[in-house]
Design a protein around this motif. Structure first.
Motif, PDB file in Angstrom:
ATOM      1  N   ILE A  55     -27.140 -21.257 -13.712  1.00  0.00           N
ATOM      2  CA  ILE A  55     -26.950 -21.603 -15.125  1.00  0.00           C
ATOM      3  C   ILE A  55     -28.287 -22.070 -15.685  1.00  0.00           C
ATOM      4  O   ILE A  55     -28.947 -22.940 -15.111  1.00  0.00           O
ATOM      5  N   GLY A  57     -30.610 -23.428 -18.879  1.00  0.00           N
ATOM      6  CA  GLY A  57     -30.787 -24.046 -20.184  1.00  0.00           C
ATOM      7  C   GLY A  57     -32.134 -23.682 -20.782  1.00  0.00           C
ATOM      8  O   GLY A  57     -32.881 -22.865 -20.224  1.00  0.00           O
ATOM      9  N   PHE A  95     -27.889 -30.839 -17.218  1.00  0.00           N
ATOM     10  CA  PHE A  95     -26.882 -30.778 -18.274  1.00  0.00           C
ATOM     11  C   PHE A  95     -26.093 -32.088 -18.359  1.00  0.00           C
ATOM     12  O   PHE A  95     -24.893 -32.090 -18.627  1.00  0.00           O
ATOM     13  N   LEU A 103     -19.736 -27.352 -21.024  1.00  0.00           N
ATOM     14  CA  LEU A 103     -20.029 -26.235 -20.134  1.00  0.00           C
ATOM     15  C   LEU A 103     -18.892 -26.027 -19.137  1.00  0.00           C
ATOM     16  O   LEU A 103     -18.441 -24.889 -18.913  1.00  0.00           O
ATOM     17  N   THR A 134     -29.022 -24.814 -11.015  1.00  0.00           N
ATOM     18  CA  THR A 134     -29.283 -25.033 -12.439  1.00  0.00           C
ATOM     19  C   THR A 134     -30.783 -25.033 -12.664  1.00  0.00           C
ATOM     20  O   THR A 134     -31.558 -25.508 -11.831  1.00  0.00           O
ATOM     21  N   ILE A 183     -26.250 -17.041 -15.829  1.00  0.00           N
ATOM     22  CA  ILE A 183     -25.698 -17.392 -17.138  1.00  0.00           C
ATOM     23  C   ILE A 183     -26.766 -18.102 -17.961  1.00  0.00           C
ATOM     24  O   ILE A 183     -26.974 -19.312 -17.834  1.00  0.00           O
ATOM     25  N   LEU A 185     -27.912 -19.837 -21.264  1.00  0.00           N
ATOM     26  CA  LEU A 185     -27.157 -20.540 -22.297  1.00  0.00           C
ATOM     27  C   LEU A 185     -27.857 -20.431 -23.648  1.00  0.00           C
ATOM     28  O   LEU A 185     -28.922 -21.009 -23.866  1.00  0.00           O
ATOM     29  N   GLY A 186     -27.249 -19.667 -24.555  1.00  0.00           N
ATOM     30  CA  GLY A 186     -27.788 -19.550 -25.900  1.00  0.00           C
ATOM     31  C   GLY A 186     -28.784 -18.424 -26.073  1.00  0.00           C
ATOM     32  O   GLY A 186     -29.325 -17.872 -25.116  1.00  0.00           O
ATOM     33  N   MET A 211     -23.201 -16.006 -23.536  1.00  0.00           N
ATOM     34  CA  MET A 211     -22.734 -17.393 -23.426  1.00  0.00           C
ATOM     35  C   MET A 211     -23.462 -18.273 -24.446  1.00  0.00           C
ATOM     36  O   MET A 211     -24.690 -18.340 -24.447  1.00  0.00           O
ATOM     37  N   HIS A 213     -24.879 -21.766 -26.210  1.00  0.00           N
ATOM     38  CA  HIS A 213     -25.392 -23.011 -25.659  1.00  0.00           C
ATOM     39  C   HIS A 213     -24.348 -24.107 -25.844  1.00  0.00           C
ATOM     40  O   HIS A 213     -23.731 -24.217 -26.904  1.00  0.00           O
ATOM     41  N   PRO A 214     -24.097 -24.933 -24.804  1.00  0.00           N
ATOM     42  CA  PRO A 214     -23.023 -25.921 -24.878  1.00  0.00           C
ATOM     43  C   PRO A 214     -23.368 -27.208 -25.613  1.00  0.00           C
ATOM     44  O   PRO A 214     -22.550 -28.130 -25.665  1.00  0.00           O
ATOM     45  N   ARG A 221     -20.718 -22.967 -31.602  1.00  0.00           N
ATOM     46  CA  ARG A 221     -20.438 -22.766 -30.173  1.00  0.00           C
ATOM     47  C   ARG A 221     -19.053 -22.176 -29.920  1.00  0.00           C
ATOM     48  O   ARG A 221     -18.891 -21.174 -29.228  1.00  0.00           O
TER      49      ARG A 221
END
Length: 242
Positions: A55, A57, A95, A103, A134, A183, A185-186, A211, A213-214, A221
């Protein structure tokens, strides 16, 4: 690999308790400055090469930076071996906060736990951390005028400084964690991963590009997630059934 020994004297010297920007935005942790942009060290060099899920970021924010440095400070004082400090800091800080809650909720809705033999995606951040790696497109915290970098101003692909970090540090991570579903994110992270795929460096079939961003600051979102949910569920199914 870890650089913790290089930063150990300063990190050890930090006071007990939570840490402020004034205590962490200092020359002892500064990696690079470029105009209004500042990039700082965190002990985030651990890479879980056996992970089944990766994952990604944008960059650690101040919340993550503070938790990671505080974790390293406490571990250094307690005599934790250097090679474990990055792994422990990343497990605590990745995260951290409401982002992790959002998430986990999204991953559960995508039925990811089913394919990993888990009851909930929360386990990935707790007892089944061995399944997860991560990271961030930019491994180290980036701030613009002292505020968290959000991936947009400037975009990573349009910043010579940021893209250098992405290609020299992030790309080798993608290649090292070779069996993981990726994955990003964003949009800003997905664009970087997509470029690497377009260049033939990684397989786009591994990547869940849609996916959102959380972050709670991402007001779109939930709408974005619902729009792409069915496609992402199918892609996850295809990846784990191959």
């Amino acid at each position: 690999m870890t650089q913790i020994e290089k930063y150990e004297p300063f990190i050890r010297s930090l006071p007990s308790g939570r840490l402020s920007k004034e205590q962490l935005f200092v020359k002892e942790l500064l990696l690079e400055e470029a105009g209004a942009m500042s990039i700082y060290y965190v002990p985030y060099e651990y890479v879980n090469v056996k992970a089944k899920l990766m994952i990604i970021g944008i960059t650690p924010g101040f919340t993550q930076m503070e938790v990671a440095i505080r974790s390293a400070r406490d571990d250094l004082r307690e005599g934790v071996p250097a090679e474990q400090i990055d792994e422990r800091a990343k497990a605590l800080a990745s995260f951290a906060g409401s982002m992790r809650t959002h998430l986990i909720e999204m991953l559960n809705q995508l039925e990811l736990p089913l394919w990993l033999g888990l009851g909930s995606s929360r386990s990935l951040f707790e007892e089944r951390r061995d399944l997860l790696h991560t990271t961030s497109a930019i491994r180290y915290p980036v701030f613009i005028d002292g505020k968290n970098y959000t991936g947009h101003s400037p975009p990573i692909l349009k910043s010579e400084t940021l893209y250098r970090y992405a290609e020299s540090i992030f790309l080798p991570e993608l290649l090292a964690v070779k069996d993981a579903l990726i994955i990003p994110l964003g949009k800003s992270v997905a664009e970087v991963v997509q470029l690497f795929a377009d260049k033939g460096w990684i397989d786009s079939q591994r990547c869940l590009f849609q996916m959102p961003h959380p972050s709670g600051a991402n007001g779109h979102r939930k709408k974005q997630f619902e729009q792409h949910k069915a496609n992402m569920k199918q892609q996850i199914r295809d990846w784990f059934q191959k």
